[in-house]
Design a protein around this motif. Structure first.
Motif, short mmCIF file in Angstrom:
data_model
loop_
_atom_site.label_atom_id
_atom_site.label_comp_id
_atom_site.label_asym_id
_atom_site.label_seq_id
_atom_site.Cartn_x
_atom_site.Cartn_y
_atom_site.Cartn_z
N ALA A 93 0.93 -1.81 -0.19
CA ALA A 93 0.25 0.15 0.13
C ALA A 93 1.04 1.64 -0.14
O ALA A 93 1.34 2.24 0.73
N PHE A 94 1.07 1.30 -0.99
CA PHE A 94 2.64 2.88 -1.37
C PHE A 94 2.03 3.30 -2.31
O PHE A 94 1.58 3.63 -2.91
N GLY A 95 1.01 4.59 -0.74
CA GLY A 95 0.42 5.82 -1.80
C GLY A 95 -0.61 6.21 -0.35
O GLY A 95 -0.70 5.42 0.78
N GLN A 96 -1.54 7.12 -1.25
CA GLN A 96 -2.06 7.84 -0.15
C GLN A 96 -3.78 6.46 -0.39
O GLN A 96 -4.17 6.61 -1.02
N PHE A 97 -3.88 5.43 0.84
CA PHE A 97 -4.79 4.28 0.48
C PHE A 97 -6.29 5.09 1.00
O PHE A 97 -6.41 3.64 0.87
N ILE A 98 -6.75 5.79 1.36
CA ILE A 98 -7.69 5.76 2.51
C ILE A 98 -8.18 6.71 2.37
O ILE A 98 -7.38 8.07 1.67
N GLY A 99 -9.69 6.43 1.66
CA GLY A 99 -10.48 7.56 1.21
C GLY A 99 -11.86 7.74 1.38
O GLY A 99 -11.62 6.58 1.95
N GLU A 100 -12.88 8.65 1.51
CA GLU A 100 -13.92 8.29 1.43
C GLU A 100 -14.73 8.22 0.69
O GLU A 100 -14.95 8.30 -0.43
N LYS A 101 -15.77 7.50 0.71
CA LYS A 101 -16.77 6.13 0.10
C LYS A 101 -18.44 6.14 0.07
O LYS A 101 -18.49 6.53 0.98
N SER A 102 -18.56 7.35 -0.35
CA SER A 102 -20.27 7.73 -0.53
C SER A 102 -21.33 7.78 -1.85
O SER A 102 -22.08 8.37 -1.78
#
Length: 993
Positions: free
Chosen positions: A615-624
């Protein structure tokens, strides 16, 4: 008229018209029906079930599209010819008058040579079990003409108001010569005028009844008039009402309020969050999640009044997408529960990952030279974009329109590939430094920063021109890069930095001023930093230290390390949650993710994921968001790899499918590799990827292994084989041979691939979907759940079940198909009304572990039953599972003028078909064949093939045979350099001095 379990009755002189079935007999016997008018019914005039016996039906007037639907053999349809006036005025009694609304009924067209009012031939009915030997016909001078039926109808100029209320009634009846009006709901006739006016002086709900008639019969219609209490004309009171759109959604939520009040001179809005407005139609934005009570108060000189309503502002779900390099998969973590909710098959060696700003997609860089595109609403790979060799780092622009992928092409060459997310195509390749790994985009989207590992610098790219506009020299072997949210500073993690006096290596973070592109500070961190991230406020930087098994926390105000948190084995990727409360770190060596509370800098949870998470990178995000539909782009299928361990294994593939064959050349051997394919298999591309390269510092020396990857297309059907042979070059002796047998067909499944499921998004090819509708509700354990489809786009009315597990906001997709699903076999019998698919939640959710008592409600058009001559009792819901169709028991829920509504208990949600059986036709009538899907099957695209390669889940239990390939047999990567060298050893470059 419905007669059930009733015997020895005489039923005469009735009118049974404009219903579904005029006279319906259920388990009744020895009854006598005569002198009845049965007309204009939508399903049939007469109906008898199989349990009816010895009923006599004569001298009735029938005028329906289907006059008799009879399921018993001993009904009598006429008496002996007897003098007397029959129902249509003829001189003799006998059988019945059989008419059709279009004027082409038997009795309307039959001959009567002797003019006795009896047809010259018998009537045998539209279907079966009807033989009327003395059917009636019209006569030239009937004593009693064929009855013309009145139809009552009227309109009003108002339907309510204040007393005294005058109402104008306008007659719209047909075939009527008399009118009787009851205005007061008391049974008394108040007027016989055709178009009367009546004044209501008393408050209340008044039911008006019009009885319209002619010489044959009467008909009636009712309507309600609502009369309110009389008002003082001098005191006009305000009436309050308003609407809000939307009334629920994710923060920040903008709501348009519309004032619908009357007689108001002023208004005040209280939005429930401490703010107010006096505008008539304000727009208000809720920035924080919560339930807000809105109060509108309107006033005039006489009074004031208020109305309340509720606005629900939801917290977007936050998910972490973890690339598992050793499992060729992506684990999806719900950060609210820190549980893995889905596992997605990705490409070969997935490394970098980034989430789109709107949360709709995740982009995964695979070492095989591709970027997988994941639809986060259904957690499926919806497309693959081919880029250059060995992609590693990946980033996305703030507007989500561009994806930047760092790829090492070998021979000191490297490029940043630019992907246009609207078309999923590569639009540019920007040359940068030697072996670049990390990539980050500034918050305003104008610049991209790239770490060049062997060049000891970073490149700066202008996104407007895709040209390198600057280079900054920094520490040794830069790996990862992150940009502060205000865009003023860039932070670069440098892997190797020698301590004074020699010894092991530590790491540093270089701080770069983006205005001057100068290094303003160097911060010592742990050994061999790999991942780096900045919190949303820009006050903290988190650095994952691969060798020292910890994370360093840097205060950006002082550029000092303020904390060090011990983690699992070989921490690699790091990302911060959108609210800054948690930090997630992947531990490559312990196959899990550490969750850190940023307030205390303590590990509060550990989540097990796949093999060798990176998981190299910005692997968190909002999902809606709802699923991506009609996706198009450069698609190819990634399937489980095959190695020499599959010697003799038989695998089924679809005709036209593109797949990878992966053969491993073992470390320490010098074998040449040969590959032979049957006719009908075509090699599209070929590449080799190093495995287990030597680690520079912990394991000096070592040997290389190689994975040889072929991209192959199955372009004809039948039995195929792939024969792989290892040959030792010096002796030309055969060292090892294996054969993989393949069956190429129309989509059979093997090894847990293919077939239907109980969730996880649609697997149906888009070209076969006629229309779809989505429904979203929150699923809470212990509560009943119902997904309504109010747009009536498909034949599915609702889906329901009882939740055994909380899943939060869940999406259900109903797809109505153009023809049979390309993923199922043919139905063996029945006339097909509709094919449809149901997909509930993420893959693997809708199982008996999580839900119980699942129900499907569907509707069938009455016109289809009439056009196809379908027996209503034969309507069946068919479900496809375990490679076969099975019938589900159904119940008639209700009906209206257009549809019949049914419910069915179902073991799970998958592929369905609604069928019915025609009432047996006369000999010689040929039924039309079922719609063919051959053309759909032959022209299926690779995008659609990819959607079909999902684990089959039969009933609710389902099964999923996971295969991680032979990566689990690889020796463990000893250090971070095992990954980095994957990009550099193949090029044969020497380690930099």
């Amino acid at each position: 008229m419905w007669i059930s379990h009733s015997n020895f009755n005489t039923i005469s002189g009735n009118i049974a018209n404009e219903t579904s079935r005029g006279i319906s007999l259920d388990s009744s016997a020895d009854n006598n029906f005569s002198g009845n008018i049965v007309a204009f019914n939508s399903v049939s005039g007469f109906y008898e079930c199989r349990a009816c016996r010895r009923n006599l039906i004569f001298n009735n007037y029938a005028n329906n599209s289907l006059n008799a639907d009879i399921n018993t053999v001993d009904t009598t349809w006429n008496i002996e010819k007897t003098p007397g006036t029959n129902i249509v005025g003829g001189p003799f009694l006998g059988g019945n008058f059989w008419a059709k609304p279009r004027g082409n009924g038997f009795s309307q067209t039959a001959t009567d040579r002797d003019k006795d009012g009896i047809a010259d031939s018998a009537y045998t009915g539209d279907l079966q079990n009807v033989t009327d030997y003395l059917p009636l016909v019209s006569v030239s001078n009937p004593e009693k003409p064929i009855p013309i039926l009145p139809v009552a109808n009227f309109s009003t100029n108002v339907t309510g108001g204040y007393a005294p209320l005058s109402v104008q009634f306008t007659d719209l009846s047909q075939n009527a010569i008399s009118w009787r009006w009851d205005f007061e709901s008391d049974g008394n006739i108040d007027s016989t005028d055709q178009n009367p006016v009546h004044t209501y002086t008393i408050q209340g709900n008044h039911t008006v009844n019009l009885i319209a008639g002619n010489e044959n019969v009467t008909d009636s219609k009712t309507q309600e008039i609502i009369v309110q209490e009389a008002q003082n004309e001098e005191k006009i009171l305000p009436f309050v009402d308003f609407s809000a759109n939307p009334m629920s959604g994710y923060a920040p939520l903008s709501v348009q309020f519309t004032d619908l009040s009357k007689n108001a001179t002023s208004r005040n809005w209280d939005f429930g969050d401490g703010t107010n407005s006096t505008e008539q139609n304000p727009m208000h934005t809720y920035s924080a999640p919560g339930t807000y009570t809105v109060n509108l108060t309107v006033s005039n000189a006489n009074d004031s009044t208020s109305k309340l309503s509720t606005i629900n502002v939801l917290q977007p779900s936050v998910y972490a997408y973890i690339t598992n390099m050793g499992s060729n998969s992506v684990s999806v973590i719900d950060t609210s529960t820190n549980t893995v909710t889905a596992t997605i098959n990705a490409g070969h060696y997935p490394l970098g990952v980034v989430i789109a700003p709107d949360g709709t997609k995740a982009y995964v860089a695979n070492a095989e030279g591709t970027v997988s595109i994941i639809d986060t609403s259904i957690n499926n790979v919806i497309g693959t974009v081919e880029v250059g060799g060995y992609p590693y780092g990946i980033a996305i622009s703030p507007d989500g329109k561009k994806v930047y992928v760092a790829c090492d092409e070998g021979s000191n060459n490297g490029y940043i590939y630019v992907i246009d997310t609207s078309t999923n195509t590569v639009t540019a390749a920007v040359p940068v430094g030697d072996t670049h790994l990390g990539v980050a985009v500034t918050p305003n989207g104008t610049k991209v920063y790239v770490t060049n590992y062997f060049s000891d610098n970073i490149s700066i790219i202008d996104t407007a021109t895709n040209n390198v506009i600057g280079t900054v020299n920094i520490g040794d072997f830069p790996v990862a890069v992150a940009v502060n949210p205000d865009g003023k500073n860039v932070y670069v993690a440098n892997t190797n930095y020698p301590l004074e006096g020699g010894g092991r290596f530590t790491g540093t973070v270089s701080v770069i001023d983006t205005t001057t592109n100068n290094v303003t500070a160097v911060v010592e961190v742990g050994a061999s930093p790999s991942g780096i991230a900045v919190n949303p406020t820009g006050t903290k930087v988190y650095v994952a230290n691969y060798v020292s098994n910890n994370i360093s926390v840097i205060n950006t105000a002082t550029n000092n390390v303020t904390a060090s948190v011990n983690l699992g084995i070989r921490p690699y990727g790091v990302a911060v949650s959108p609210d800054g409360s948690k930090v997630y770190v992947t531990n490559q060596g312990s196959n899990n993710v550490s969750v850190i509370d940023t307030a205390t800098n303590n590990v509060i949870d550990t989540v097990n994921v796949g093999n060798s998470p990176v998981a190299f990178g910005q692997f968190i995000g909002e999902k809606s968001v709802a699923p991506v539909s009609n996706f198009s782009g450069n698609i190819m299928q990634v399937v489980p790899e095959l190695t020499e361990a599959d010697n003799g294994r038989r695998v089924n593939f679809k005709y036209g499918e593109i797949f990878y064959l992966i053969l491993r050349e073992k470390p320490g051997t010098s074998y040449a590799l040969q590959l032979k394919l049957s006719n009908g298999l075509t090699i599209l591309s070929e590449k080799s990827v190093l495995i287990n390269p030597p680690a520079y510092f912990e394991v000096p020396g070592g040997v290389m292994g190689v994975d040889h990857i072929w991209k192959i297309k199955a372009n004809s059907e039948g039995n195929k084989q792939i024969k792989g042979t290892y040959i030792q070059p010096l002796t030309r002796n055969v060292a090892e041979t294996y054969t993989v047998y393949l069956k190429i067909g129309d989509g059979g499944s093997s090894g847990g691939r293919g077939g239907g499921g109980s969730g996880g998004g649609s697997t149906e090819p888009a070209r076969n979907v006629d229309v779809k509708e989505l429904s979203q509700v929150r699923v809470v354990s212990g509560n009943p759940v119902k997904f309504d489809f109010p747009k009536n786009a498909t034949c599915v009315v609702y889906v329901s079940f009882d939740a055994k597990k909380t899943a939060g906001k869940t999406t259900t997709i109903a797809e109505q198909l153009k023809a049979k699903s390309t993923l199922t076999s043919n139905l063996s019998s029945g006339e097909v009304y509709k094919y449809f698919n149901l997909w509930v939640g993420n893959a693997g959710f809708a199982t008996e572990k999580n839900i119980e008592n699942p129900v499907v409600c569907f509707k069938v058009e009455k016109s289809w039953l009439e056009d196809k001559n379908i027996d209503q009792n034969s309507i069946t819901l068919n479900r496809y599972s375990d490679k076969k169709w099975s019938e589900l028991p159904i119940k008639l829920l209700r009906e209206d003028s257009k549809y019949l509504y049914f419910t069915a208990d179902t073991p799970g949600f998958t592929y369905f078909a609604i069928t019915g059986k025609p009432v047996e036709n006369e000999a010689g009538i040929e039924m039309k064949p079922e719609t063919s899907t051959a053309e759909l099957d032959q022209n299926i695209t690779t995008s659609e093939i990819e959607q079909s390669q999902k684990p089959e889940q039969g009933n609710l239990t389902g099964s999923h045979e996971s295969k991680e390939g032979n990566l689990t047999s690889m020796p463990e990567f000893k250090t971070l350099y095992a990954i980095i060298c994957l990009f550099i050893a193949y090029a044969g470059r020497k380690r930099k001095n």
